[in-house]
Design a protein around this motif. Sequence first.
Motif, short mmCIF file in Angstrom:
data_model
loop_
_atom_site.label_atom_id
_atom_site.label_comp_id
_atom_site.label_asym_id
_atom_site.label_seq_id
_atom_site.Cartn_x
_atom_site.Cartn_y
_atom_site.Cartn_z
N VAL A 217 16.92 -34.70 43.46
CA VAL A 217 17.36 -34.34 44.82
C VAL A 217 17.88 -32.91 44.85
CG1 VAL A 217 18.94 -34.91 46.69
CG2 VAL A 217 17.87 -36.74 45.38
N LEU A 218 18.65 -32.53 43.82
CA LEU A 218 19.14 -31.16 43.74
C LEU A 218 18.00 -30.16 43.66
CD1 LEU A 218 21.46 -29.12 43.40
CD2 LEU A 218 21.38 -29.59 40.94
N PHE A 219 17.01 -30.44 42.84
CA PHE A 219 15.85 -29.56 42.73
C PHE A 219 15.06 -29.52 44.04
CE2 PHE A 219 15.93 -30.46 37.96
CZ PHE A 219 16.62 -29.28 37.70
N GLY A 220 15.06 -30.62 44.78
CA GLY A 220 14.38 -30.61 46.07
C GLY A 220 15.00 -29.62 47.04
N PHE A 221 16.33 -29.59 47.12
CA PHE A 221 16.98 -28.63 48.01
C PHE A 221 16.87 -27.20 47.48
CE2 PHE A 221 19.14 -32.47 49.61
CZ PHE A 221 19.01 -32.24 50.97
N ILE A 222 16.85 -27.03 46.15
CA ILE A 222 16.62 -25.70 45.60
C ILE A 222 15.23 -25.19 45.99
CG2 ILE A 222 16.30 -24.40 43.45
CD1 ILE A 222 18.52 -26.03 42.22
N ASN A 223 14.23 -26.08 45.95
CA ASN A 223 12.89 -25.71 46.39
C ASN A 223 12.89 -25.30 47.86
OD1 ASN A 223 10.49 -26.08 44.42
ND2 ASN A 223 11.81 -27.83 43.96
N PHE A 224 13.65 -26.01 48.67
CA PHE A 224 13.73 -25.64 50.09
C PHE A 224 14.27 -24.22 50.25
CE2 PHE A 224 16.88 -25.31 53.56
CZ PHE A 224 16.01 -25.15 54.62
N PHE A 225 15.34 -23.89 49.55
CA PHE A 225 15.93 -22.56 49.68
C PHE A 225 14.99 -21.48 49.11
CE2 PHE A 225 19.95 -25.07 49.85
CZ PHE A 225 20.36 -24.64 51.10
N LEU A 226 14.26 -21.80 48.05
CA LEU A 226 13.31 -20.83 47.50
C LEU A 226 12.18 -20.54 48.48
CD1 LEU A 226 12.96 -21.98 43.77
CD2 LEU A 226 13.97 -19.86 44.61
N TRP A 227 11.63 -21.59 49.08
CA TRP A 227 10.54 -21.39 50.03
C TRP A 227 11.04 -20.72 51.31
CZ3 TRP A 227 5.35 -22.20 49.35
CH2 TRP A 227 4.97 -22.87 48.18
N ALA A 228 12.26 -21.05 51.74
CA ALA A 228 12.82 -20.41 52.93
C ALA A 228 13.06 -18.92 52.67
CB ALA A 228 14.12 -21.10 53.34
N GLY A 229 13.58 -18.57 51.49
CA GLY A 229 13.79 -17.17 51.18
C GLY A 229 12.49 -16.41 51.02
N ASN A 230 11.47 -17.10 50.51
CA ASN A 230 10.18 -16.43 50.32
C ASN A 230 9.48 -16.14 51.65
OD1 ASN A 230 8.19 -15.34 48.62
ND2 ASN A 230 6.97 -17.20 48.75
N CYS A 231 9.87 -16.84 52.71
CA CYS A 231 9.26 -16.57 54.03
C CYS A 231 9.44 -15.11 54.43
CB CYS A 231 9.87 -17.49 55.09
SG CYS A 231 9.37 -19.21 54.99
#
Length: 265
Positions: A217-231
Motif C-alpha cells: 500500500v505504501l509503494f502504491g501511494f509512492i507510485n501515485f506521487f511519482l507519476w503525479a510529479g512526472n506529469c
Amino acid sequence: MSSTETAASRPADKSPRQQVDQLFAGLHWRRLEEPLGFIKVLQWLFAIFAFGCCGSYSGETGAMVRCNNEAKDVSSIIVLFGYPFRLNRVQYEMPLCDEESTSKTMNLLGDFSAPAEFFVTLGIFSFFYTMAALVFYLRFHRLYTEDKRFPLADFCVTVSFTFFWLVAAAAWGKGLTDVKGATRPSSLTVAMSVCHGEDAVCSAGATPSMGLVNLSVLFGFINFFLWAGNCWFVFKETPWHGQGQDQGQGPSPESTAEQGAVEKQ
C-alpha cells in the motif's frame, strides 16, 4: 558473377546477440541524469515493489479449541491464505466436541480479490510501459523531442496512470483493512459455532503478519506521487507548454517596431 562472389559481397546477417548489443550501444545513458529519465527509473523500480509485495504475500491465522470432554485433546487450527485474497474459498476444519463427529469444514469470510488484482495488474502494466518508454527515451531521444506526438501521448498516458494509481492504492488500502479484520484470530472464534457453547473453550492462535502487504500500500501511494510529479516534466516536452510561454511573453520588441512602421506608412 559466381554465387561465391555474391555471398562474399553480401553483408553477413547479425546474430540476435549482436542486435541486442547494438541496441544497448545506442542508448544515451546520460539522459538518466535528467528529471524525465530519472523519474522513469524510479517508476519502474517502485512498480516492481508494489505488485511484488502484494502478489507474493502469503500468511496464516489460527485458533485453539479445547473441548471439555476428556476424550478429546486440544485442537489447533491453522488457516493459510494469500493473494488474491479470495478468503471465502479458503477452508479449514472446525473440531466438534460431541462424540458422533470429529470436525466440520468451514470457510473464511469475504472476497477481496477485486482491489488486490487491480492493484497488481496496474503495477505490471506500469512496469512494462515504463520500461518501454525509458528505452524509447534513451534510444530515440531526438525523435521524442522533434515529433511532438510522442510527448503528447506520453503525457496522456502519464495522467491516466496517475489517476489509476490513486484509485488502486486507496481501494487496496481499504481492502487490506477488511482482510485484516477477516483473518484476525478473534474472527475465527466468532465464526466457529463450537466456541459459542459450553462444550469448548477457544483461544486465539497465530496472528498473521501483514508487513509485506502494508508495504505494498505504501509503494502504491509512492507510485501515485511519482507519476503525479512526472506529469509536469512530461508536460514541459509538449507543445502546450511552449504555447503558454509564448502567450505570456507577448509580442517581441522587433515585431512591435515593424508594426509601428507599417502604421506610419
